[in-house]
Each structure stands twice: as C-alpha cells, then as structure tokens.
Design a protein around this motif. Sequence first.
Motif, PDB file in Angstrom:
ATOM      1  N   SER A 169       0.806  -1.219   0.000  1.00 28.76           N
ATOM      2  CA  SER A 169       0.000   0.000   0.000  1.00 28.76           C
ATOM      3  C   SER A 169       0.838   1.267   0.000  1.00 28.76           C
ATOM      4  O   SER A 169       0.471   2.264  -0.648  1.00 28.76           O
ATOM      5  CB  SER A 169      -0.931   0.005   1.215  1.00 28.76           C
ATOM      6  N   ALA A 170       1.950   1.292   0.732  1.00 27.91           N
ATOM      7  CA  ALA A 170       2.756   2.510   0.791  1.00 27.91           C
ATOM      8  C   ALA A 170       3.248   2.904  -0.596  1.00 27.91           C
ATOM      9  O   ALA A 170       3.344   4.101  -0.921  1.00 27.91           O
ATOM     10  CB  ALA A 170       3.934   2.327   1.733  1.00 27.91           C
ATOM     11  N   ASP A 171       3.546   1.919  -1.430  1.00 27.10           N
ATOM     12  CA  ASP A 171       3.943   2.201  -2.804  1.00 27.10           C
ATOM     13  C   ASP A 171       2.819   2.925  -3.537  1.00 27.10           C
ATOM     14  O   ASP A 171       3.041   3.870  -4.294  1.00 27.10           O
ATOM     15  CB  ASP A 171       4.296   0.886  -3.500  1.00 27.10           C
ATOM     16  N   VAL A 172       1.581   2.483  -3.313  1.00 28.69           N
ATOM     17  CA  VAL A 172       0.432   3.116  -3.956  1.00 28.69           C
ATOM     18  C   VAL A 172       0.305   4.578  -3.516  1.00 28.69           C
ATOM     19  O   VAL A 172       0.103   5.475  -4.348  1.00 28.69           O
ATOM     20  CB  VAL A 172      -0.860   2.346  -3.635  1.00 28.69           C
ATOM     21  N   PHE A 173       0.422   4.838  -2.224  1.00 28.46           N
ATOM     22  CA  PHE A 173       0.321   6.223  -1.736  1.00 28.46           C
ATOM     23  C   PHE A 173       1.407   7.102  -2.354  1.00 28.46           C
ATOM     24  O   PHE A 173       1.146   8.245  -2.745  1.00 28.46           O
ATOM     25  CB  PHE A 173       0.413   6.250  -0.210  1.00 28.46           C
ATOM     26  N   LEU A 174       2.616   6.583  -2.463  1.00 34.98           N
ATOM     27  CA  LEU A 174       3.706   7.376  -3.029  1.00 34.98           C
ATOM     28  C   LEU A 174       3.553   7.544  -4.536  1.00 34.98           C
ATOM     29  O   LEU A 174       3.893   8.601  -5.088  1.00 34.98           O
ATOM     30  CB  LEU A 174       5.047   6.732  -2.687  1.00 34.98           C
ATOM     31  N   MET A 175       3.058   6.527  -5.216  1.00 32.31           N
ATOM     32  CA  MET A 175       2.790   6.688  -6.645  1.00 32.31           C
ATOM     33  C   MET A 175       1.674   7.702  -6.869  1.00 32.31           C
ATOM     34  O   MET A 175       1.724   8.500  -7.823  1.00 32.31           O
ATOM     35  CB  MET A 175       2.425   5.336  -7.280  1.00 32.31           C
ATOM     36  N   TYR A 176       0.682   7.691  -6.013  1.00 34.91           N
ATOM     37  CA  TYR A 176      -0.408   8.665  -6.116  1.00 34.91           C
ATOM     38  C   TYR A 176       0.122  10.082  -5.912  1.00 34.91           C
ATOM     39  O   TYR A 176      -0.252  11.014  -6.645  1.00 34.91           O
ATOM     40  CB  TYR A 176      -1.478   8.331  -5.086  1.00 34.91           C
ATOM     41  N   ALA A 177       1.019  10.250  -4.953  1.00 34.05           N
ATOM     42  CA  ALA A 177       1.628  11.560  -4.748  1.00 34.05           C
ATOM     43  C   ALA A 177       2.388  12.008  -5.989  1.00 34.05           C
ATOM     44  O   ALA A 177       2.312  13.178  -6.407  1.00 34.05           O
ATOM     45  CB  ALA A 177       2.560  11.521  -3.535  1.00 34.05           C
ATOM     46  N   GLU A 178       3.114  11.082  -6.608  1.00 37.95           N
ATOM     47  CA  GLU A 178       3.868  11.415  -7.810  1.00 37.95           C
ATOM     48  C   GLU A 178       2.928  11.808  -8.955  1.00 37.95           C
ATOM     49  O   GLU A 178       3.189  12.781  -9.686  1.00 37.95           O
ATOM     50  CB  GLU A 178       4.724  10.216  -8.219  1.00 37.95           C
ATOM     51  N   VAL A 179       1.830  11.085  -9.108  1.00 40.81           N
ATOM     52  CA  VAL A 179       0.866  11.393 -10.160  1.00 40.81           C
ATOM     53  C   VAL A 179       0.274  12.789  -9.959  1.00 40.81           C
ATOM     54  O   VAL A 179       0.189  13.590 -10.902  1.00 40.81           O
ATOM     55  CB  VAL A 179      -0.247  10.325 -10.178  1.00 40.81           C
ATOM     56  N   LEU A 180      -0.146  13.085  -8.741  1.00 46.06           N
ATOM     57  CA  LEU A 180      -0.733  14.394  -8.474  1.00 46.06           C
ATOM     58  C   LEU A 180       0.265  15.510  -8.738  1.00 46.06           C
ATOM     59  O   LEU A 180      -0.077  16.554  -9.314  1.00 46.06           O
ATOM     60  CB  LEU A 180      -1.234  14.452  -7.031  1.00 46.06           C
ATOM     61  N   ASN A 181       1.508  15.301  -8.338  1.00 48.51           N
ATOM     62  CA  ASN A 181       2.524  16.321  -8.571  1.00 48.51           C
ATOM     63  C   ASN A 181       2.748  16.530 -10.060  1.00 48.51           C
ATOM     64  O   ASN A 181       2.864  17.675 -10.533  1.00 48.51           O
ATOM     65  CB  ASN A 181       3.829  15.927  -7.885  1.00 48.51           C
ATOM     66  N   GLU A 182       2.805  15.441 -10.824  1.00 42.69           N
ATOM     67  CA  GLU A 182       3.024  15.563 -12.264  1.00 42.69           C
ATOM     68  C   GLU A 182       1.822  16.163 -12.982  1.00 42.69           C
ATOM     69  O   GLU A 182       1.957  16.729 -14.074  1.00 42.69           O
ATOM     70  CB  GLU A 182       3.372  14.204 -12.863  1.00 42.69           C
ATOM     71  N   LEU A 183       0.652  16.092 -12.371  1.00 43.31           N
ATOM     72  CA  LEU A 183      -0.532  16.737 -12.928  1.00 43.31           C
ATOM     73  C   LEU A 183      -0.651  18.196 -12.501  1.00 43.31           C
ATOM     74  O   LEU A 183      -1.688  18.830 -12.723  1.00 43.31           O
ATOM     75  CB  LEU A 183      -1.797  15.958 -12.520  1.00 43.31           C
TER      76      LEU A 183
END
Length: 523
Positions: A390-404
Amino acid sequence: MTRYKQLHKKLLLLPAALLLLAGSSCKKDLDYTPEVFLSAQQVYKDQAGATAGVTGIYQQLQSIKKNEVSLMGIIGTDEMRFEYQAQAWGGYWAKVAGLDSYDITFNSQNDVMGYYWNYCYVGIANANYAIQYIPQIKNFADVTVQNRLLAEARFLRALFYFQLVQFWGDVPLRIENMPFGDGVPRAPQDKIYELIIADLQYAQQNLWVRSKTPDAGRATVEAAEALLGKVYLTLHRYNDAKPLFEDLINNKGIVLNTDYADLFNKENTAESLLEVQYSPQSGATNGLQNIFGASLASTPGGPTGSTTPGYGGNVVITTAWYADSLFDKVNDKRYAASITPHFYASSDPSSNYDWWVDIGLPHLKKYDITTSSGSIDIYNSAKNVIYLRSADVFLMYAEVLNELGQPNAALAPLNKVRDRAFGNALHEVPPTAQAALRDTIMDERSRELGGEGWRWFDLKRTNTLVQRVRTHDNPRPYYVARNGEGDPHLPQNVSDINYLYPIPLSELQNNPALSLTSQNPGY
C-alpha cells in the motif's frame, strides 16, 4: 503462517523443457514441489487441474525473487551495491557485480540477465497455456471461479512482460505457445504495453478481492489495480493512473501497517497487496539472507545455521547515501527496520571485520531471517518477499498528483507515509514547488521501499538513473577514516545505454526471427 487444504497438484511438461511447476501444499499458501509430468491438456481438464496449473505459474515469480537474480533492479542504483571482495569468487560473480558497475560484463553473455529473461518467459509460456485451455473447460462448478483463474494467469503474464519490457524494451511478444524453434521477432514496446494493460484490466475485473481470496499469495483485484497504476505511471499516463490509485485508497480501503517493521517481521500483513510465498519445503526457499545479510544473523536462538557470529551476507551492501545520509536516524523508524549499521560478532559488538573490506559496513536488514521461525539456514529462507504494498500506492499517487500540477494535493498521500514513519505529523513535508517535490518524492520512495526491487524502475521512469548512480554510488568516508585508503570498488560506468539491458546472446542465437544485429543500441 497460514495453511490451506491439501491439494495434490500436477506438473506440465512443456516444449523445450519449460516446466509448469506445481505441487502439494505445505505450511504456507502457494508452496509447490514437482511431482509428475503431464501435458497441458491433461492438466487443464477440470477445475482442480486448472487451479493446480495456475498455482504453478507463481513458481516463476519465486524464481526471479529468490537469489542473486533478484538483484536486477536493486543494485546498480543509488541504494544498493555489490560487495567488493565477492567479485573475487569467479567469473559468474563478476557478472553479478557487473549489474552494479555497468562494466564490460554488463553484456549479452551475462548469466544473471539470461536467467531472469528465461524465468520470465517460462512464466509467460505457462500462463499462455492456462489462458488457452481454461476457457475450454466445460465442467467448472462456478463460472466465476473459472474467470478468476483465467484472470490470475493474465495477471501473471502481464507481470512478467512488465519486468521484461522495463529491462529490455522491445521483446518477443509470445501470446500463444508455438513449436520449439519457431521464431518470434521483437515487438515494439507499445505493443507489449497494450497486452500488459489488457491483461491487467481483465484481472482487475475478475480477480478475487483480498478479503475473499482463497489463499494468501494469489493475485487480487487490489494487486491488479496497483500494478496497472504502476504501468500507467511508467508510461506517464497520469490521468489513467490517478483514478486507479484513488479507487484503491478511497474505495478499496488499502491501509498502512501501524508498525513499519511488521512488513519484514510478519507475513501477508494488511499492507501487503502481493507477496511472493516461500516455505521450508524443498525448492520453495530463498537465499536472500545470505545475499543481503544482517548482523542479527548471529542472534542466539536464531534459525539453525545462522548462529555463527557475523554469518550471513557478503554479496550486497548499502550505498553511503542510502545508509548514512538519506534517513533521519533518530526519528525515522524506517532506519532501524531497514538497516543494520554494523556487522559484528555477538561476543564483541564493536568488532568490525577489517579483514573483509565491506563486511563492517551497513547492510540491508529487510531480508533478515532471525524473526522467521520457518527458515532453515541463511541459504534457505522461508520468509516471504513483498512485491506490491500500500505505501507504494500512496507514493505513486503523490507522484501522479505532482506531475498533474497539483503539488499541494500530493502532500496528503506523501505525508501519510511519513506520518507512519515518524509516528506523528511533526515531520510532514511542507508545501513546495513541483520540481522540488519530484526530488522529495524520489527520496521518500527510497526511504520507504529501499531494497524491495523497484528502485531501478523508479530511476528509469524519472530519467535520473545516470545522474543518481554517479552522484550517490560513490566512495565512502569509511575507507579513508578506517583504512587510510580510497574506496576499492570498481568505478561506475553507467551511461545512457544502460536504460536498457542487452538482449541475452542465447535469445539472439536461438530465436530464428532474431540475429546479432537485433541487439539493443550500445551493446
């Protein structure tokens, strides 16, 4: 450890000695040993056979995570590096070292790369048989179970192709098994990704949800969504990745363990989305304790064979950046759970092994087996290996939001991970600009996921492999301070060509659709 009812699984004899390995259950889910050899048609004749056949595909996932082959994606990064003196063991280990130093052994004849390639294609071949024959079975008691088993096979095929396309780019696209000797050309990466996405979308719609999966270790809807989101992130398709991560977080209810250390002291925890299952059963262990080591291997009362002082671990050590500079060693709980600062004899904790240049340096602790009661010795660990969590998912989500272009929104998932790490909100990342937050997220991924197999992929995705390896896989002050000498490790030769691995020579020679000119550029 979990148990599941006895199931005498069968084996499949495939062309070119490709084996579908399944077997009888032991103490943990998805354990298997060879028993008999049958054709695909004989295995996939009913629901029991289909269950056994699909279970056998997971054996190849075990294979890419159980020994030095698993170092692909871990060493040759800013986190981990090959131990200096182990390079003297012989030609094979020099090739393992080449994965770290990108030297002359980083070539098409590197055995480790060849093994990894073959394991993935055996897994794909076995998945292809399942995908071909499961729909033909007429006597399934429940068509939903039939679709779920098919979804497992498609999930695993996507997983293996994702590993292949990341390391090698254009690769042969085998979606059905053909007679041995038939050539398959390299397919463009976009075609590989089309198949990966289609397989994972089918898996997302048909797999078990975690709360209802029959056995721990089987692919679930949550694992499929997480891997599909990672694929979209890899392709920079942020708008496609975003709803998957939001569904996992807001609707599927993925969670973080309260205690970070539980990830490596317990198995199949609430945070784990997919773990590779190992057990004491013959052929179902891994050797990662010996590969990564940890001083705690000398703890009295540890697993048999691990009580020799300082024993276990002489292949991989941490980089100075990862072990010495990255963490807040006082407040970040991940430091103590991830790193053993000293490798020492139990009778003399202050004794560093100066006779072995690297042995006194920090080691990765995550694969230590002193908390794994089922392990046999340092070469035969029964400890599971996490693939997705799950922690990977939270960090990937953070990366996606930042790139958007939403850096402020990205702080919520990022700081959720940090809050667990520090036990409070005092160390949360404050609002910052998009470019700066990119580096922050990359550092946080290393603190959280270090040594778990995703770092090379992260560096490739962000086009920072060359820069970060050259910057952070550098000489340690330890050597100057203790030995009055410079770092004896081989120099890094990483360059832009290393964003792809060389196609194994055996594939170029044995695949009639390829030739020596089919190699990746620069090799």
